[in-house]
Design a protein around this motif. Structure first.
Motif, PDB file in Angstrom:
ATOM      1  N   THR A  74      40.855  34.759  34.612  1.00 39.80           N
ATOM      2  CA  THR A  74      40.675  36.133  34.150  1.00 39.80           C
ATOM      3  C   THR A  74      41.155  37.071  35.233  1.00 39.80           C
ATOM      4  N   ASP A  75      41.119  38.370  34.914  1.00 41.67           N
ATOM      5  CA  ASP A  75      41.632  39.374  35.848  1.00 41.67           C
ATOM      6  C   ASP A  75      40.889  39.354  37.186  1.00 41.67           C
ATOM      7  N   GLU A  76      39.663  38.821  37.211  1.00 44.09           N
ATOM      8  CA  GLU A  76      38.871  38.876  38.431  1.00 44.09           C
ATOM      9  C   GLU A  76      38.488  37.493  38.944  1.00 44.09           C
ATOM     10  N   ASP A  77      39.075  36.437  38.430  1.00 44.28           N
ATOM     11  CA  ASP A  77      38.779  35.083  38.870  1.00 44.28           C
ATOM     12  C   ASP A  77      39.792  34.615  39.900  1.00 44.28           C
ATOM     13  N   GLY A  78      39.377  33.647  40.715  1.00 41.46           N
ATOM     14  CA  GLY A  78      40.307  32.959  41.595  1.00 41.46           C
ATOM     15  C   GLY A  78      40.893  33.853  42.672  1.00 41.46           C
ATOM     16  N   PRO A  79      41.842  33.298  43.449  1.00 41.33           N
ATOM     17  CA  PRO A  79      42.465  34.101  44.505  1.00 41.33           C
ATOM     18  C   PRO A  79      43.393  35.151  43.917  1.00 41.33           C
ATOM     19  N   ARG A  80      43.531  36.232  44.619  1.00 39.09           N
ATOM     20  CA  ARG A  80      44.488  37.268  44.247  1.00 39.09           C
ATOM     21  C   ARG A  80      45.797  36.951  44.964  1.00 39.09           C
ATOM     22  N   VAL A  81      46.903  37.001  44.249  1.00 39.89           N
ATOM     23  CA  VAL A  81      48.206  36.695  44.841  1.00 39.89           C
ATOM     24  C   VAL A  81      48.974  37.987  45.062  1.00 39.89           C
ATOM     25  N   LEU A  82      49.418  38.185  46.289  1.00 40.10           N
ATOM     26  CA  LEU A  82      50.255  39.325  46.648  1.00 40.10           C
ATOM     27  C   LEU A  82      51.619  38.775  47.022  1.00 40.10           C
ATOM     28  N   ALA A  83      52.655  39.150  46.272  1.00 45.67           N
ATOM     29  CA  ALA A  83      54.000  38.617  46.495  1.00 45.67           C
ATOM     30  C   ALA A  83      54.626  39.241  47.738  1.00 45.67           C
ATOM     31  N   LEU A  84      55.320  38.414  48.476  1.00 46.39           N
ATOM     32  CA  LEU A  84      56.022  38.834  49.685  1.00 46.39           C
ATOM     33  C   LEU A  84      57.491  38.527  49.484  1.00 46.39           C
ATOM     34  N   THR A  85      58.341  39.558  49.540  1.00 43.93           N
ATOM     35  CA  THR A  85      59.745  39.318  49.204  1.00 43.93           C
ATOM     36  C   THR A  85      60.660  40.310  49.905  1.00 43.93           C
ATOM     37  N   THR A  86      61.936  40.266  49.533  1.00 45.37           N
ATOM     38  CA  THR A  86      62.942  41.123  50.148  1.00 45.37           C
ATOM     39  C   THR A  86      63.348  42.238  49.186  1.00 45.37           C
ATOM     40  N   PHE A  87      64.065  43.204  49.715  1.00 48.27           N
ATOM     41  CA  PHE A  87      64.433  44.400  48.957  1.00 48.27           C
ATOM     42  C   PHE A  87      65.326  44.087  47.765  1.00 48.27           C
ATOM     43  N   ASP A  98      54.912  38.769  36.273  1.00 48.08           N
ATOM     44  CA  ASP A  98      54.691  38.142  34.973  1.00 48.08           C
ATOM     45  C   ASP A  98      53.867  36.862  35.114  1.00 48.08           C
ATOM     46  N   ALA A  99      53.980  36.196  36.258  1.00 51.80           N
ATOM     47  CA  ALA A  99      53.213  34.978  36.506  1.00 51.80           C
ATOM     48  C   ALA A  99      51.759  35.265  36.844  1.00 51.80           C
ATOM     49  N   GLY A 100      51.437  36.532  37.151  1.00 52.09           N
ATOM     50  CA  GLY A 100      50.049  36.895  37.394  1.00 52.09           C
ATOM     51  C   GLY A 100      49.745  37.459  38.760  1.00 52.09           C
ATOM     52  N   ALA A 101      50.772  37.731  39.586  1.00 51.78           N
ATOM     53  CA  ALA A 101      50.518  38.318  40.899  1.00 51.78           C
ATOM     54  C   ALA A 101      49.919  39.712  40.757  1.00 51.78           C
ATOM     55  N   ALA A 102      49.137  40.106  41.746  1.00 50.65           N
ATOM     56  CA  ALA A 102      48.480  41.412  41.722  1.00 50.65           C
ATOM     57  C   ALA A 102      49.361  42.514  42.291  1.00 50.65           C
ATOM     58  N   GLY A 103      50.581  42.175  42.676  1.00 47.21           N
ATOM     59  CA  GLY A 103      51.484  43.181  43.216  1.00 47.21           C
ATOM     60  C   GLY A 103      52.482  42.559  44.159  1.00 47.21           C
ATOM     61  N   PHE A 104      53.240  43.414  44.842  1.00 47.65           N
ATOM     62  CA  PHE A 104      54.251  42.904  45.765  1.00 47.65           C
ATOM     63  C   PHE A 104      54.418  43.848  46.942  1.00 47.65           C
ATOM     64  N   VAL A 200      49.715  43.983  27.544  1.00 51.13           N
ATOM     65  CA  VAL A 200      49.842  43.297  28.832  1.00 51.13           C
ATOM     66  C   VAL A 200      48.574  42.485  29.073  1.00 51.13           C
ATOM     67  N   ARG A 201      48.613  41.670  30.149  1.00 52.24           N
ATOM     68  CA  ARG A 201      47.462  40.800  30.405  1.00 52.24           C
ATOM     69  C   ARG A 201      46.797  41.036  31.745  1.00 52.24           C
ATOM     70  N   ASP A 202      47.375  41.903  32.594  1.00 46.46           N
ATOM     71  CA  ASP A 202      46.756  42.131  33.894  1.00 46.46           C
ATOM     72  C   ASP A 202      47.081  43.523  34.408  1.00 46.46           C
ATOM     73  N   ARG A 203      46.446  43.871  35.523  1.00 55.85           N
ATOM     74  CA  ARG A 203      46.581  45.207  36.098  1.00 55.85           C
ATOM     75  C   ARG A 203      48.014  45.535  36.500  1.00 55.85           C
ATOM     76  N   ALA A 204      48.682  44.593  37.158  1.00 52.47           N
ATOM     77  CA  ALA A 204      50.039  44.864  37.643  1.00 52.47           C
ATOM     78  C   ALA A 204      50.967  45.236  36.492  1.00 52.47           C
ATOM     79  N   ALA A 205      50.940  44.461  35.420  1.00 57.81           N
ATOM     80  CA  ALA A 205      51.808  44.750  34.277  1.00 57.81           C
ATOM     81  C   ALA A 205      51.416  46.066  33.611  1.00 57.81           C
ATOM     82  N   ALA A 206      50.118  46.365  33.557  1.00 58.50           N
ATOM     83  CA  ALA A 206      49.673  47.630  32.966  1.00 58.50           C
ATOM     84  C   ALA A 206      50.212  48.815  33.753  1.00 58.50           C
TER      85      ALA A 206
END
Length: 220
Positions: A74-87, A98-104, A200-206
């Protein structure tokens, strides 16, 4: 204390992140992993609050690793994933959201932004690096079947708009409840209605859809 897991295939990147986060009294690095498969296994064993996940990695990339960790939660279960990437990695950014990360957050972000991003993510909020948020929305529009969110979503009520704006600011359910003088269960009900109306299914997509529709503006 926020428990943080670092997942990146570059030792130099992990060393830099370790240096930044070790200076923060409220952050504890509980482990590191050099690929997505090891990251998933470490997250299940160590149970961190936040997984800082590189997108491009060998063995299992960050998108699939995030899907394994967050899929079905669910939106509040498990670890929160924050994506780390390049420009330059717009498509991968949308993929990991789309996979469920909470942001980037970008790898070259200032140290203060990295710390803030982890803190907001740990509290149940969303962090979208403003330097690439617009480009990710452009990627969303170009995806097969994409429509204009401003015309296609069911209108939100005034209260739902208030809640969505607070979600976009990084507030979690408890903070929204306090700010709007609502019960936390009422806030959860509003967020569920927002997800349903936006499709949508999570905060990031919303938040992505809300930005695209002009409901809220990305942080500058």
């Amino acid at each position: 204390m926020i428990r943080l897991l670092l997942v990146d295939d570059q030792e130099l990147v992990r060393a830099g992140l370790r240096l930044i986060f070790s200076a923060e009294e409220h952050l504890e690095i509980v482990g590191e992993a050099a690929n997505g498969r090891a990251g998933v296994e470490a997250a299940r064993m160590l149970r961190p609050d936040v997984v800082l996940m590189d997108v491009r990695m060998p063995v299992l990339d960050g998108i699939e690793a995030t899907r394994e960790l967050v899929g079905g939660a669910t939106d509040e279960d498990g670890p929160r994933v924050l994506a780390l990437t390049t420009f330059e990695d717009d498509e991968a950014l949308w993929g990991i959201l789309d996979a469920g990360a909470a942001g980037f957050v970008l790898k070259d972000a200032p140290a203060d932004d990295l710390v803030s991003a982890v803190g907001i993510t740990a509290r149940g909020g969303v962090w979208l690096d403003p330097r690439v948020a617009d480009r990710v929305m452009g990627t969303l529009r170009r995806r097969p079947g994409a429509t204009d969110p401003a015309r296609s979503v069911e209108p939100l009520s005034d209260r739902e708009l208030e809640v969505l704006r607070l979600v976009a600011s990084g507030a979690n359910n408890a903070e929204i409840a306090e700010g709007l003088f609502l019960a936390e269960r009422t806030v959860k009900g509003h967020i569920s209605a927002i997800f349903l109306k936006l499709g949508v299914r999570d905060r990031a997509a919303a938040i992505i859809h809300a930005y695209d529709a002009g409901i809220v503006a990305p942080r500058s």
